[in-house]
Design an enzyme around this catalytic site. Structure first.
Site, PDB file in Angstrom:
ATOM      1  N   LEU A  54       0.850  -1.198   0.000  1.00 53.46           N
ATOM      2  CA  LEU A  54       0.000   0.000   0.000  1.00 53.46           C
ATOM      3  C   LEU A  54       0.880   1.240   0.000  1.00 53.46           C
ATOM      4  O   LEU A  54       1.893   1.287   0.700  1.00 53.46           O
ATOM      5  CB  LEU A  54      -0.871   0.017   1.264  1.00 53.46           C
ATOM      6  CG  LEU A  54      -1.856  -1.133   1.418  1.00 53.46           C
ATOM      7  CD1 LEU A  54      -2.481  -1.105   2.814  1.00 53.46           C
ATOM      8  CD2 LEU A  54      -2.938  -1.033   0.348  1.00 53.46           C
TER       9      LEU A  54
ATOM     10  N   ASP B 217       2.818  -6.073   2.566  1.00 52.27           N
ATOM     11  CA  ASP B 217       3.298  -5.128   3.582  1.00 52.27           C
ATOM     12  C   ASP B 217       3.814  -5.810   4.853  1.00 52.27           C
ATOM     13  O   ASP B 217       4.080  -5.125   5.849  1.00 52.27           O
ATOM     14  CB  ASP B 217       2.161  -4.167   3.962  1.00 52.27           C
ATOM     15  CG  ASP B 217       1.935  -3.102   2.893  1.00 52.27           C
ATOM     16  OD1 ASP B 217       2.901  -2.395   2.562  1.00 52.27           O
ATOM     17  OD2 ASP B 217       0.801  -2.977   2.398  1.00 52.27           O
TER      18      ASP B 217
ATOM     19  N   GLU C  46       5.852  -3.729  12.783  1.00 50.51           N
ATOM     20  CA  GLU C  46       5.456  -2.864  13.897  1.00 50.51           C
ATOM     21  C   GLU C  46       3.948  -2.667  13.982  1.00 50.51           C
ATOM     22  O   GLU C  46       3.414  -2.422  15.059  1.00 50.51           O
ATOM     23  CB  GLU C  46       6.128  -1.496  13.767  1.00 50.51           C
ATOM     24  CG  GLU C  46       5.819  -0.577  14.943  1.00 50.51           C
ATOM     25  CD  GLU C  46       6.481   0.775  14.824  1.00 50.51           C
ATOM     26  OE1 GLU C  46       7.201   1.140  15.749  1.00 50.51           O
ATOM     27  OE2 GLU C  46       6.288   1.462  13.806  1.00 50.51           O
TER      28      GLU C  46
ATOM     29  N   ARG D  19      -4.100  -5.991   5.267  1.00 51.24           N
ATOM     30  CA  ARG D  19      -3.049  -6.304   6.232  1.00 51.24           C
ATOM     31  C   ARG D  19      -3.560  -7.134   7.416  1.00 51.24           C
ATOM     32  O   ARG D  19      -2.761  -7.592   8.240  1.00 51.24           O
ATOM     33  CB  ARG D  19      -2.394  -5.005   6.723  1.00 51.24           C
ATOM     34  CG  ARG D  19      -1.765  -4.184   5.585  1.00 51.24           C
ATOM     35  CD  ARG D  19      -0.714  -3.227   6.082  1.00 51.24           C
ATOM     36  NE  ARG D  19       0.312  -3.940   6.822  1.00 51.24           N
ATOM     37  CZ  ARG D  19       1.255  -3.341   7.536  1.00 51.24           C
ATOM     38  NH1 ARG D  19       1.306  -2.035   7.601  1.00 51.24           N
ATOM     39  NH2 ARG D  19       2.163  -4.053   8.195  1.00 51.24           N
TER      40      ARG D  19
ATOM     41  N   ARG E 286      -6.239   4.191   9.914  1.00 53.08           N
ATOM     42  CA  ARG E 286      -6.019   2.777  10.246  1.00 53.08           C
ATOM     43  C   ARG E 286      -6.431   2.414  11.681  1.00 53.08           C
ATOM     44  O   ARG E 286      -6.612   1.241  11.984  1.00 53.08           O
ATOM     45  CB  ARG E 286      -4.532   2.435  10.057  1.00 53.08           C
ATOM     46  CG  ARG E 286      -3.966   2.754   8.670  1.00 53.08           C
ATOM     47  CD  ARG E 286      -4.482   1.791   7.628  1.00 53.08           C
ATOM     48  NE  ARG E 286      -3.874   2.046   6.330  1.00 53.08           N
ATOM     49  CZ  ARG E 286      -2.696   1.569   5.947  1.00 53.08           C
ATOM     50  NH1 ARG E 286      -1.977   0.822   6.771  1.00 53.08           N
ATOM     51  NH2 ARG E 286      -2.235   1.835   4.739  1.00 53.08           N
TER      52      ARG E 286
ATOM     53  N   HIS F 161       0.488   7.175   9.732  1.00 58.84           N
ATOM     54  CA  HIS F 161       0.511   6.714  11.120  1.00 58.84           C
ATOM     55  C   HIS F 161       1.025   7.829  12.027  1.00 58.84           C
ATOM     56  O   HIS F 161       1.756   8.728  11.569  1.00 58.84           O
ATOM     57  CB  HIS F 161       1.450   5.500  11.265  1.00 58.84           C
ATOM     58  CG  HIS F 161       0.928   4.232  10.672  1.00 58.84           C
ATOM     59  ND1 HIS F 161       1.657   3.471   9.787  1.00 58.84           N
ATOM     60  CD2 HIS F 161      -0.250   3.577  10.848  1.00 58.84           C
ATOM     61  CE1 HIS F 161       0.949   2.398   9.442  1.00 58.84           C
ATOM     62  NE2 HIS F 161      -0.214   2.439  10.065  1.00 58.84           N
TER      63      HIS F 161
ATOM     64  N   ILE G 243       6.814   2.598  -0.224  1.00 58.55           N
ATOM     65  CA  ILE G 243       5.494   2.085   0.194  1.00 58.55           C
ATOM     66  C   ILE G 243       5.199   2.559   1.621  1.00 58.55           C
ATOM     67  O   ILE G 243       4.636   1.824   2.436  1.00 58.55           O
ATOM     68  CB  ILE G 243       5.377   0.555   0.038  1.00 58.55           C
ATOM     69  CG1 ILE G 243       6.558  -0.176   0.678  1.00 58.55           C
ATOM     70  CG2 ILE G 243       5.241   0.176  -1.423  1.00 58.55           C
ATOM     71  CD1 ILE G 243       6.321  -1.681   0.806  1.00 58.55           C
TER      72      ILE G 243
ATOM     73  N   CYS H  39       8.850   1.094  11.485  1.00 60.47           N
ATOM     74  CA  CYS H  39       7.897   0.082  10.992  1.00 60.47           C
ATOM     75  C   CYS H  39       8.531  -1.293  10.813  1.00 60.47           C
ATOM     76  O   CYS H  39       7.827  -2.305  10.805  1.00 60.47           O
ATOM     77  CB  CYS H  39       7.340   0.489   9.624  1.00 60.47           C
ATOM     78  SG  CYS H  39       6.865   2.182   9.445  1.00 60.47           S
TER      79      CYS H  39
HETATM   80  N1  GLY Z   1       2.625   0.261   3.060  1.00 58.01           N
HETATM   81  C1  GLY Z   1       2.487   0.316   4.464  1.00 58.01           C
HETATM   82  C2  GLY Z   1       1.090   0.520   4.883  1.00 58.01           C
HETATM   83  O1  GLY Z   1       0.368   1.199   4.164  1.00 58.01           O
HETATM   84  O2  GLY Z   1       0.650   0.037   5.876  1.00 58.01           O
END
Ligand code: GLY
Length: 253
Positions: free
Chosen positions: A18, A60, A65, A85, A131, A161, A242, A248
């Protein structure tokens, strides 16, 4: 002090990760090389590194993390807000359950990615991002309060994040950039502003007195060095494509 870290090798499908960046396609071979260098750096700092195999069906998954939160007292398996994910958690579960005596879980309708969670002393800051939702944050605050920690939410609207834009060093000191500069959640703290054109380097990683800084961010590197920290530059250019950074790529405990 950290003594161990968990990492996962990059997936062969990593180029499908992503992303909101427009930095070109990830080169898998180069990502593997950069990941190995990252692992070697953690080892150089004295950490025992638990190296998990790639999961090629999850692009991913190298960003371990997000799927777990680890502390000396307990661990939490999360529920990522990104649907693609969520399946990563089951792959992390056996490792976490074999290491930690106490494992807690985030459950629907809560979502939480631990890239949105920053520990400072015994307090967790939890970013409400695309998220991580309020229900996930509430679950985490309830969990951590049972182990002598506290937690609070941080409103955010721009970054992927929380730790994309704010990271705790030590001594009450934070690297901040973008929407976290002058953010009320961090008004009491010693905030080091990372220049907008080096915003990616706000995701530098403090490990036992040394700060890992992504390679190529000279102004930020000098700022951190001027504060007296030993620094190590680590090339994460493939992961940046990405939306991934230094923090991470590992779980540290
Ligand atoms: N590519 C990392 C994420 O979007 O979580």
């Amino acid at each position: 002090m950290f003594s161990r870290a968990i990492v996962r090798a990059p997936s062969t499908s990593i180029a499908q990760g992503l992303t909101s960046a427009n930095l070109g396609s990830v080169d898998y071979a180069r990502a593997c090389k950069q990941h190995q260098n990252y692992v070697d750096t953690l080892k150089q700092l004295g950490l025992e590194v638990i190296e998990l195999p790639a999961i090629n069906t999850f692009a991913d998954a190298v960003f371990v993390e997000d799927v777990a939160l680890v502390t000396p007292d307990f661990a939490v398996l999360t529920l990522p807000g990104a649907p693609t994910r969520q399946g990563e958690v089951e792959h992390m579960r056996p490792t976490i359950e074999s290491i930690f005596d106490v494992v807690e879980y985030i459950s629907a309708p809560g979502t939480l990615e631990a890239g949105d969670v920053m520990l400072a002393d015994k307090h967790f800051y939890i970013g409400l991002s695309d998220r991580t939702n309020q229900a996930g944050a509430d679950q985490l605050i309830e969990i951590v309060s049972r182990y002598g920690y506290s937690g609070s939410v941080v409103d955010m609207s721009e970054m992927l994040h929380l730790k994309t834009g704010v990271n705790f060093l030590d001594d009450n000191r934070y690297l901040v950039t973008g929407e976290f500069v002058d953010h009320p959640a961090f008004s009491e703290f010693d905030c080091i502003e990372v220049a907008q054109d080096e915003a990616y380097a706000a995701n530098s990683l403090y490990i036992n007195g040394t700060v890992l800084v992504p390679a190529g961010y000279t102004k930020t590197l000098k700022q951190i060095q001027a504060l007296g920290y030993t620094t190590i530059e680590v090339d994460t250019s493939e992961f940046r494509k990405i939306d991934g950074g230094l923090s991470c790529l590992s779980l540290r405990f």
